[in-house]
Motif scaffolding. Structure first.
Motif, PDB file in Angstrom:
ATOM      1  N   ARG A  65     -10.068  24.170   0.623  1.00 51.52           N
ATOM      2  CA  ARG A  65     -10.913  23.577   0.092  1.00 51.52           C
ATOM      3  C   ARG A  65     -12.158  25.066  -1.063  1.00 51.52           C
ATOM      4  N   THR A  66     -11.816  24.892  -1.950  1.00 53.04           N
ATOM      5  CA  THR A  66     -12.454  26.705  -1.803  1.00 53.04           C
ATOM      6  C   THR A  66     -12.940  26.342  -3.846  1.00 53.04           C
ATOM      7  N   LYS A  67     -13.697  27.146  -4.492  1.00 53.75           N
ATOM      8  CA  LYS A  67     -13.600  27.972  -5.461  1.00 53.75           C
ATOM      9  C   LYS A  67     -13.412  29.003  -5.898  1.00 53.75           C
ATOM     10  N   LEU A  68     -12.719  29.986  -5.309  1.00 52.90           N
ATOM     11  CA  LEU A  68     -12.284  31.501  -5.417  1.00 52.90           C
ATOM     12  C   LEU A  68     -10.961  31.322  -5.562  1.00 52.90           C
ATOM     13  N   ARG A  74      -6.997  37.110  -8.420  1.00 50.89           N
ATOM     14  CA  ARG A  74      -7.429  39.188  -9.430  1.00 50.89           C
ATOM     15  C   ARG A  74      -6.826  39.407  -8.281  1.00 50.89           C
ATOM     16  N   GLU A  75      -7.855  39.872  -6.276  1.00 48.83           N
ATOM     17  CA  GLU A  75      -7.354  40.819  -5.630  1.00 48.83           C
ATOM     18  C   GLU A  75      -5.537  41.177  -5.221  1.00 48.83           C
ATOM     19  N   HIS A  76      -5.129  39.789  -5.524  1.00 55.77           N
ATOM     20  CA  HIS A  76      -3.496  39.954  -5.964  1.00 55.77           C
ATOM     21  C   HIS A  76      -2.423  40.694  -6.482  1.00 55.77           C
ATOM     22  N   ARG A  88      -7.971  39.848 -13.716  1.00 54.31           N
ATOM     23  CA  ARG A  88      -9.463  39.205 -14.177  1.00 54.31           C
ATOM     24  C   ARG A  88      -9.114  38.187 -15.422  1.00 54.31           C
ATOM     25  N   LYS A  89      -8.534  38.880 -15.617  1.00 53.73           N
ATOM     26  CA  LYS A  89      -8.106  37.517 -17.513  1.00 53.73           C
ATOM     27  C   LYS A  89      -7.171  36.470 -16.934  1.00 53.73           C
ATOM     28  N   VAL A  90      -6.414  37.799 -15.923  1.00 49.23           N
ATOM     29  CA  VAL A  90      -5.336  36.322 -15.985  1.00 49.23           C
ATOM     30  C   VAL A  90      -5.209  35.858 -14.598  1.00 49.23           C
ATOM     31  N   ALA A  91      -6.931  36.394 -14.301  1.00 46.40           N
ATOM     32  CA  ALA A  91      -7.020  35.289 -12.785  1.00 46.40           C
ATOM     33  C   ALA A  91      -7.653  34.118 -13.270  1.00 46.40           C
ATOM     34  N   GLU A  92      -8.275  34.306 -14.609  1.00 45.10           N
ATOM     35  CA  GLU A  92      -9.010  32.951 -14.822  1.00 45.10           C
ATOM     36  C   GLU A  92      -8.422  32.196 -15.801  1.00 45.10           C
ATOM     37  N   THR A  93      -7.583  32.815 -16.421  1.00 42.13           N
ATOM     38  CA  THR A  93      -6.229  32.044 -17.221  1.00 42.13           C
ATOM     39  C   THR A  93      -5.561  31.202 -15.745  1.00 42.13           C
ATOM     40  N   VAL A  94      -5.142  31.532 -14.222  1.00 42.55           N
ATOM     41  CA  VAL A  94      -4.181  30.475 -13.420  1.00 42.55           C
ATOM     42  C   VAL A  94      -5.413  29.479 -13.336  1.00 42.55           C
ATOM     43  N   ALA A  95      -6.402  30.036 -12.910  1.00 41.15           N
ATOM     44  CA  ALA A  95      -6.984  29.142 -11.499  1.00 41.15           C
ATOM     45  C   ALA A  95      -7.923  27.984 -12.976  1.00 41.15           C
ATOM     46  N   ALA A  96      -7.781  28.458 -13.917  1.00 42.55           N
ATOM     47  CA  ALA A  96      -8.066  27.324 -15.003  1.00 42.55           C
ATOM     48  C   ALA A  96      -7.179  26.104 -14.677  1.00 42.55           C
ATOM     49  N   ALA A  97      -6.028  25.771 -13.762  1.00 44.27           N
ATOM     50  CA  ALA A  97      -5.344  24.563 -13.427  1.00 44.27           C
ATOM     51  C   ALA A  97      -6.293  24.491 -12.712  1.00 44.27           C
ATOM     52  N   PHE A  98      -7.047  24.577 -12.154  1.00 42.63           N
ATOM     53  CA  PHE A  98      -8.199  23.739 -10.495  1.00 42.63           C
ATOM     54  C   PHE A  98      -9.486  23.735 -10.859  1.00 42.63           C
ATOM     55  N   GLY A  99      -9.710  23.697 -12.577  1.00 40.12           N
ATOM     56  CA  GLY A  99     -11.008  23.215 -13.270  1.00 40.12           C
ATOM     57  C   GLY A  99     -11.888  24.612 -13.967  1.00 40.12           C
ATOM     58  N   LYS A 100     -12.823  24.395 -14.314  1.00 42.40           N
ATOM     59  CA  LYS A 100     -13.415  25.214 -14.731  1.00 42.40           C
ATOM     60  C   LYS A 100     -13.796  26.615 -13.916  1.00 42.40           C
ATOM     61  N   ASP A 105     -20.859  36.705 -13.422  1.00 40.04           N
ATOM     62  CA  ASP A 105     -21.918  37.232 -13.027  1.00 40.04           C
ATOM     63  C   ASP A 105     -21.366  38.340 -13.641  1.00 40.04           C
ATOM     64  N   LYS A 106     -23.650  38.777 -13.907  1.00 40.10           N
ATOM     65  CA  LYS A 106     -23.126  40.387 -14.352  1.00 40.10           C
ATOM     66  C   LYS A 106     -23.433  41.011 -13.401  1.00 40.10           C
ATOM     67  N   THR A 107     -23.902  40.842 -12.086  1.00 36.83           N
ATOM     68  CA  THR A 107     -23.619  41.961 -10.785  1.00 36.83           C
ATOM     69  C   THR A 107     -22.310  41.845  -9.890  1.00 36.83           C
ATOM     70  N   ARG A 108     -21.502  40.810 -10.849  1.00 37.40           N
ATOM     71  CA  ARG A 108     -20.245  41.086 -10.042  1.00 37.40           C
ATOM     72  C   ARG A 108     -19.631  40.679 -10.981  1.00 37.40           C
ATOM     73  N   PRO A 109     -18.928  41.524 -11.786  1.00 36.39           N
ATOM     74  CA  PRO A 109     -18.446  41.541 -13.065  1.00 36.39           C
ATOM     75  C   PRO A 109     -16.687  40.707 -13.088  1.00 36.39           C
ATOM     76  N   ASP A 110     -16.481  40.993 -12.099  1.00 31.12           N
ATOM     77  CA  ASP A 110     -15.123  40.885 -11.785  1.00 31.12           C
ATOM     78  C   ASP A 110     -14.874  39.546 -10.462  1.00 31.12           C
ATOM     79  N   TRP A 111     -15.619  38.963 -10.656  1.00 29.95           N
ATOM     80  CA  TRP A 111     -15.931  37.439  -9.536  1.00 29.95           C
ATOM     81  C   TRP A 111     -15.498  37.070 -10.799  1.00 29.95           C
ATOM     82  N   VAL A 112     -14.577  36.188  -9.983  1.00 25.72           N
ATOM     83  CA  VAL A 112     -13.888  34.815 -11.014  1.00 25.72           C
ATOM     84  C   VAL A 112     -14.055  33.844  -9.696  1.00 25.72           C
TER      85      VAL A 112
END
Length: 359
Positions: A65-68, A74-76, A88-100, A105-112
């Motif tokens: 169970r994760t949001k991450l 991305r790390e892969h 990060r862009k590819v990760a956002e696309t793939v992770a969208a399958a699991f939810g919005k 985050d400006k302090t962690r711009p690479d965080w998905v």
């Protein structure tokens, strides 16, 4: 007809605080006009999933169970040499399958990070990484339902998802109905929350200085005999596992072991609460399920609360059978104090119940 495996447990907890409310106090409930201590079903299911019975007995067949999941992707990709922004862009696309996906985050711009927890099976995790590799290599990204179909599955080998279900708000076609229902555990008797006033001493403070504690605090705890009920829809468990009856049976055995030995871990370092069930009644049959909590609507009293609770539970089961007809076709009991039954026999009974429902 559906085959049900029902489990009734009585477990004695020492002074402890395994499951806290928003004020840090043991959770509670009123039943029959008497205050009871309570363990939420969420905390119990978390304890089951994190138990050795699950983590070791079902290794390779458990979800996360994760949001991450986006960060995993991305790390892969970064590990394969992709630049952070492209990964990060590819990760956002793939992770969208699991939810919005949350706004960056400006302090962690690479965080998905997703907006909600998603229950993800090992198979779906692998599909997500495979899709990420293809997208990073230049393959066009699938849209909408095609993205979901590329990653998500309605049945796979994740036993905990098959048991406890999941909801994906953005892709409800891949929701999973829970095959296992778990009650809130409540004490069979009236139980009060107690308060402990404690101090901590500064090791470097000299004895001739202020002798008072360097820290003052208050901690709440309680103890009692808890009744817990769980119901397994054996047919749905096998269906959720893609028809793998052997894995479903292995899961049922792990569930029984975990229910008997696992506990929510709140304040465990302060109380060392590691109780084991003193009484377990397992039942299998095709009649409509029924719990036996009514046995404790009037709070149990007396010197031996566990023995009195066992008597109440067995009496209630017999009374329901007398009024409605037999509620189960077979039963297996372990009563530690009476020297009756074993955990191994209960596990075998549970595994056979799943096989019986799908044989």
């Amino acid at each position: 007809m559906t085959t049900f495996l029902q489990l009734h447990l009585l477990t004695t907890y020492p002074p402890s605080n395994p499951n806290r409310d928003d004020q840090g106090r043991p959770k509670s409930a009123m039943l029959g006009g008497a205050p009871r201590l309570r363990l939420s079903s969420q905390s119990v299911k978390r304890a089951l999933r994190m138990s050795d019975a699950f983590q070791q007995g079902l290794a390779g067949h458990l979800g996360q169970r994760t949001k991450l999941i986006g960060n995993v992707v991305r790390e892969h990709l970064e590990g394969q040499g992709a630049k952070t922004e492209a990964a990060r862009k590819v990760a956002e696309t793939v992770a969208a399958a699991f939810g919005k996906i949350e706004t960056a985050d400006k302090t962690r711009p690479d965080w998905v990070q997703g907006t909600t927890l998603a229950f993800i099976s090992p198979q779906e995790r692998s599909f997500a990484l495979e899709l990420a590799d293809r997208l990073a290599a230049g393959e066009p990204a699938p849209n909408g339902k095609e993205l979901a179909k590329a990653v998500l599955r309605t049945a796979d080998g994740a036993v905990d998802i098959a048991m406890f279900g999941r909801m994906l708000a953005d892709n409800p076609d891949f929701n999973r109905d829970a095959a296992v229902q778990v009650s809130h555990a409540i004490t069979t008797h009236a139980a009060q929350i107690e308060d402990d006033f404690f101090t901590a001493v500064d090791d470097l403070k000299k004895r001739d200085e202020d002798a008072g504690g360097a820290h003052l605090g208050e901690h709440a705890f309680g103890s009692g005999v808890f009744y817990l009920y769980a119901c397994v829809n054996c047919d749905l468990l096998v269906e959720n596992l893609g028809g793998d009856a052997a894995l479903a049976a292995k899961g049922a055995e792990a569930l029984v072991r975990a229910l008997a030995t696992a506990t929510p871990s709140g304040k465990q370092s302060s109380h060392a609460h590691r109780p084991r069930a003193g009484y377990i009644r397992a039942e299998v049959g095709q009649d409509a399920p029924r719990d036996l909590s009514g046995a404790f609507f009037t709070a149990v009293t007396g010197g031996d609360l566990l023995a009195a609770s066992v008597e109440r539970l067995e009496t209630m089961a017999a009374q329901i059978d007398r009024a409605y007809g037999p509620a189960c076709e077979a039963a297996e009991v372990m009563n530690v104090a009476a020297g009756q039954g074993t955990l191994a026999a209960l596990m075998a009974f549970a595994g056979a119940a799943v096989g019986r429902g799908n044989g």
